[in-house]
Design a protein around this motif. Structure first.
Motif: not given
Length: 247
Positions: A202, A190-198
């Motif tokens: 990926t 999780t990079i931040n609350e709005s960006e997640v690496i799936y």
């Protein structure tokens, strides 16, 4: 008295045995007017002595210590036999196996899946441990043909097993547990609350960079590559040029 090659004496013994066995059969039963019936009788005699002849040939080849045989598979006809000098047989088997194992000599950190590469390394480890029995049997008998070459192959093979074992022991379990976890949860970081690496959308090269020991495993791959390039490539005459990228 002139010394003859053991193969000469072996052939002479086989011929003598065949003549002796033929003398024990009553060939008067053959009928010159019944060709197919005669063929049947002769084939019966032949298959009666065939097992003995095969055993004698195997014994002769093993006693001369210039040949080795390897059972590939069982079926009637029963099995495929490979006869050759043990060192040549071993080198040919290794070269054929390594011909498709590019990641052992040159891993691509942008394209290769580390999980699949670990599987390939483990299969290579098992392959060498199994195939070296060809040389190990010769060593235990204390009768090496081409002694120097076989000893060198045995030494290099032990180094291969040691290098792969050290690498796999250090990295395989940790990476596999991490990889399974991120694959099952479909979330790498999780990079931040709005960006997640799936995980599933990926590129694998980006996913692997989030492994908590990424640099360590990369260094481990590099050491394996260096060893196989410097030691294994020339020893087994593996063609690695085809894997070199054009600059």
């Amino acid at each position: 008295m002139k010394n003859y090659n053991p193969l000469f004496w072996g052939i002479l013994i086989i011929i003598s045995v065949i003549l002796f066995l033929c003398s024990q059969y009553d060939l008067s039963v053959l009928n010159t007017n019944r060709f197919f019936q005669n063929i049947k009788i002769i084939s019966t005699y032949f298959f009666g002595v065939l097992p003995l002849l095969i055993l004698m040939v195997f014994f002769l080849l093993l006693m001369t210590n210039k040949w080795a045989f390897k059972i590939e598979k069982l079926s009637l006809g029963g099995f495929n036999l490979l006869f050759d000098n043990p060192a040549k047989l071993y080198k040919r088997a290794v070269r054929s196996f390594l011909d498709t194992k590019r990641s052992l000599f040159k891993i691509d950190f942008e394209l290769d899946n580390f999980d699949e590469t670990l599987t390939s390394y483990y299969k290579t480890y098992e392959f060498f441990r199994e195939e070296m029995k060809i040389l190990d049997n010769e060593k235990k008998r204390g009768r090496w043909s081409n002694r120097g070459e076989q000893q060198e192959l045995y030494r290099v093979t032990n180094e291969v097993i040691q290098v792969l074992n050290e690498f796999l022991t250090t990295h395989q379990n940790n990476y596999r547990r991490w990889y399974k976890r991120v694959a099952d949860t479909n979330a790498v970081a999780t990079i931040n609350e709005s960006e997640v690496i799936y995980f599933h959308i990926t590129p694998i090269s980006e996913v692997q960079k989030y492994y908590y020991r990424y640099q360590e495993i990369c260094d481990g791959f590099a050491r394996v590559n260096l060893f196989f390039k410097s030691t294994v490539e020339n020893t087994f005459e593996v063609n690695t040029v085809k894997w070199e990228r054009a600059t």
